[in-house]
Design a protein around this motif. Structure first.
Motif, short mmCIF file in Angstrom:
data_model
loop_
_atom_site.label_atom_id
_atom_site.label_comp_id
_atom_site.label_asym_id
_atom_site.label_seq_id
_atom_site.Cartn_x
_atom_site.Cartn_y
_atom_site.Cartn_z
N UNK A 85 4.26 -10.56 8.08
CA UNK A 85 5.02 -10.31 6.85
C UNK A 85 5.56 -8.88 6.83
N UNK A 86 4.77 -7.94 7.35
CA UNK A 86 5.23 -6.56 7.41
C UNK A 86 6.38 -6.42 8.40
N UNK A 87 6.30 -7.08 9.53
CA UNK A 87 7.38 -7.03 10.52
C UNK A 87 8.67 -7.63 9.94
N UNK A 88 8.54 -8.61 9.06
CA UNK A 88 9.71 -9.24 8.44
C UNK A 88 10.24 -8.44 7.25
N UNK A 89 9.54 -7.39 6.86
CA UNK A 89 10.02 -6.53 5.77
C UNK A 89 9.61 -6.97 4.38
N UNK A 90 8.66 -7.87 4.26
CA UNK A 90 8.23 -8.34 2.95
C UNK A 90 7.11 -7.50 2.36
N UNK A 91 6.24 -6.93 3.19
CA UNK A 91 5.10 -6.17 2.69
C UNK A 91 4.90 -4.89 3.49
N UNK A 92 4.18 -3.95 2.89
CA UNK A 92 3.64 -2.77 3.57
C UNK A 92 2.14 -2.82 3.36
N UNK A 93 1.36 -2.47 4.39
CA UNK A 93 -0.09 -2.54 4.28
C UNK A 93 -0.72 -1.23 4.74
N UNK A 94 -1.93 -0.99 4.23
CA UNK A 94 -2.76 0.11 4.73
C UNK A 94 -4.21 -0.25 4.47
N UNK A 95 -5.09 0.16 5.37
CA UNK A 95 -6.52 -0.05 5.16
C UNK A 95 -6.99 0.87 4.06
N UNK A 96 -7.58 0.30 3.02
CA UNK A 96 -8.09 1.10 1.91
C UNK A 96 -9.59 1.37 2.07
N UNK A 97 -10.31 0.43 2.67
CA UNK A 97 -11.75 0.56 2.82
C UNK A 97 -12.19 -0.31 3.98
N UNK A 98 -12.96 0.26 4.88
CA UNK A 98 -13.48 -0.53 6.00
C UNK A 98 -14.91 -0.06 6.27
N UNK A 99 -15.86 -0.98 6.07
CA UNK A 99 -17.27 -0.65 6.24
C UNK A 99 -17.94 -1.76 7.04
N UNK A 100 -18.89 -1.36 7.90
CA UNK A 100 -19.65 -2.38 8.62
C UNK A 100 -21.08 -2.40 8.08
N UNK A 101 -21.79 -3.46 8.34
CA UNK A 101 -23.13 -3.65 7.79
C UNK A 101 -24.12 -2.65 8.36
N UNK A 102 -23.89 -2.16 9.55
CA UNK A 102 -24.82 -1.24 10.18
C UNK A 102 -24.90 0.12 9.52
N UNK A 103 -23.86 0.53 8.83
CA UNK A 103 -23.83 1.86 8.22
C UNK A 103 -23.90 1.83 6.70
N UNK A 104 -24.08 0.67 6.13
CA UNK A 104 -24.12 0.54 4.67
C UNK A 104 -25.26 -0.38 4.28
N UNK A 105 -25.39 -0.59 2.99
CA UNK A 105 -26.38 -1.54 2.47
C UNK A 105 -25.78 -2.93 2.28
N UNK A 106 -24.64 -3.17 2.87
CA UNK A 106 -23.98 -4.46 2.72
C UNK A 106 -24.60 -5.51 3.63
#
Length: 190
Positions: A85-106
């Motif tokens: 969708x971004x390549x087609x010009x419909x959206x722009x995206x960015x990672x807002x939050x990325x966490x893995x279970x090893x470094x968090x209490x998730x």
């Protein structure tokens, strides 16, 4: 404010990652998130999905296999669909939050992607089939176009605006929810 249930046992403390995404979706400003959620689910499960202008008239002939291509956004992952969708010009995206279970209490990893829908869009699913004659041509010449196709589904219009797309999983991500927001995504993440 949503209270999340923590799992506590000897030498362990965790919070369900999917519950945190659901809390994010529940505290969103707008109900528009459901439309983007449904569109992303549709594009990850269907074979051929094309992005079109929201109120454009689409006809069967527009999706002939040998016709000029519209943006095919079908992919097995949400990030792949958003990339198309971004390549087609419909959206722009960015990672807002990325966490893995090893470094968090998730309980498992989580990813929240901020998506700005620049141009409203709708998705159209098309099913292509080959007749015996087309299969014979493919065997004889090494390639052939599908000679039968039909429009199977058209998704609701996804309006322009800001969204937060929440996924969980450490190795393969699963879509949990989408929140429609107004303005800056960082405020809602806090």
């Amino acid at each position: 404010m949503t209270m999340l249930e923590a799992c506590v046992s000897q030498f362990s403390l965790s919070v369900d990652a999917a519950d945190t995404i659901q809390a994010l979706v529940g505290s969103s400003d707008h109900p528009w998130g459901r439309r983007l959620h449904d569109a992303l689910k549709f594009a990850t499960y269907a074979e051929c999905v094309y992005a079109v202008e929201p109120y454009a008239r689409v006809e069967l002939a527009d999706f002939r296999p040998d016709a000029p291509k519209r943006p095919d956004v079908a992919d097995r992952s949400v990030s792949g669909v958003l990339g198309e969708l971004q390549a087609a010009g419909y959206v722009d995206t960015r990672d807002a939050l990325q966490e893995d279970a090893g470094r968090t209490y998730l309980s498992e990893g989580r990813t929240v992607t901020a998506v700005h829908v620049v141009r409203p869009f709708a998705l159209v699913g098309v099913d292509y089939r080959f007749s015996r004659e087309a299969n014979s041509r493919a065997i004889r010449y090494g390639h052939a176009y599908a000679d039968r196709w039909e429009i199977t589904e058209r998704a609701y219009t996804v309006p322009a605006g800001w969204y937060l797309v929440g996924e969980t999983g450490d190795f393969t991500a699963a879509l949990v929810g989408v929140a429609g927001i107004s303005g800056d995504s960082d405020d809602l993440l806090c």
